[in-house]
Motif scaffolding. Sequence first.
Motif, PDB file in Angstrom:
ATOM      1  N   TYR A 184      39.678  42.223  44.206  1.00  0.00           N
ATOM      2  CA  TYR A 184      40.820  42.844  44.865  1.00  0.00           C
ATOM      3  C   TYR A 184      41.743  43.449  43.814  1.00  0.00           C
ATOM      4  N   ASP A 185      42.554  44.418  44.230  1.00  0.00           N
ATOM      5  CA  ASP A 185      43.497  45.012  43.292  1.00  0.00           C
ATOM      6  C   ASP A 185      44.715  44.096  43.132  1.00  0.00           C
ATOM      7  N   LEU A 186      45.696  44.552  42.335  1.00  0.00           N
ATOM      8  CA  LEU A 186      46.858  43.722  42.033  1.00  0.00           C
ATOM      9  C   LEU A 186      47.602  43.303  43.300  1.00  0.00           C
ATOM     10  N   LEU A 187      47.788  44.255  44.236  1.00  0.00           N
ATOM     11  CA  LEU A 187      48.479  43.925  45.483  1.00  0.00           C
ATOM     12  C   LEU A 187      47.699  42.873  46.266  1.00  0.00           C
ATOM     13  N   GLY A 188      46.377  43.009  46.266  1.00  0.00           N
ATOM     14  CA  GLY A 188      45.539  42.032  46.956  1.00  0.00           C
ATOM     15  C   GLY A 188      45.656  40.648  46.351  1.00  0.00           C
ATOM     16  N   VAL A 189      45.785  40.586  45.026  1.00  0.00           N
ATOM     17  CA  VAL A 189      45.952  39.303  44.337  1.00  0.00           C
ATOM     18  C   VAL A 189      47.237  38.634  44.798  1.00  0.00           C
ATOM     19  N   TYR A 190      48.322  39.396  44.841  1.00  0.00           N
ATOM     20  CA  TYR A 190      49.609  38.833  45.247  1.00  0.00           C
ATOM     21  C   TYR A 190      49.603  38.419  46.726  1.00  0.00           C
TER      22      TYR A 190
END
Length: 203
Positions: free
Chosen positions: A27-33
């Motif tokens: 997942y991208d950074l937003l997905g991680v958060y």
Amino acid sequence: MTWEVLSIIGTIAFAISGAIVAMEEEYDLLGVYILGIVTAFGGGAIRNVLIGVPVSALWQQESLFLVAFISMTLVYLFPQKMLPHWQRWGNFFDAIGLSAFAIQGALYAVKMNHPLSAVIVAAVLTGSGGGIIRDVLAGRKPLVLRAEIYAAWAIVAGLAIGTGLAKSPVQLYILFIVVTVLRILSYTYNWKLPNKSLKTETL
């Protein structure tokens, strides 16, 4: 004080667990958060709805949101070559989060004078609710619904607190360690609950 410490431990553990799963799924950074936040606070939100706590209480935990954000950021910024080590620690952090949040959820229900059944439900939902949402969003079969022993340890925590076996801070910390160790042993040695498959073998 015990409640606050367990909240911090559980938040850090589940935020890291969610972030690790998100990175495993690329997942991208937003997905991680998003996955980390959902894992850390999803179980508590479900618990609040079922035991009568206003959902708005979730937004009063600004310090815990900050703790989760910092934890996820540190994991995301960890050197790429070291991430495989973090992946192996995923189950460990999940075990800590399960134990800490199950105890915290049970304490919450006891404080509101709910019966034993509600204390156990609060322990299970707080301890495993966030993990269920995390696994669903990651496209995985939720751990709690598999044969692998997971939610059973949250039930143990709920029973111990609901029946008064664990009351003092020392007893609660001992319970936290016991539940964490049991969860670690269950995935290390592949302990499973009985299950029955309705699938038929094809020749």
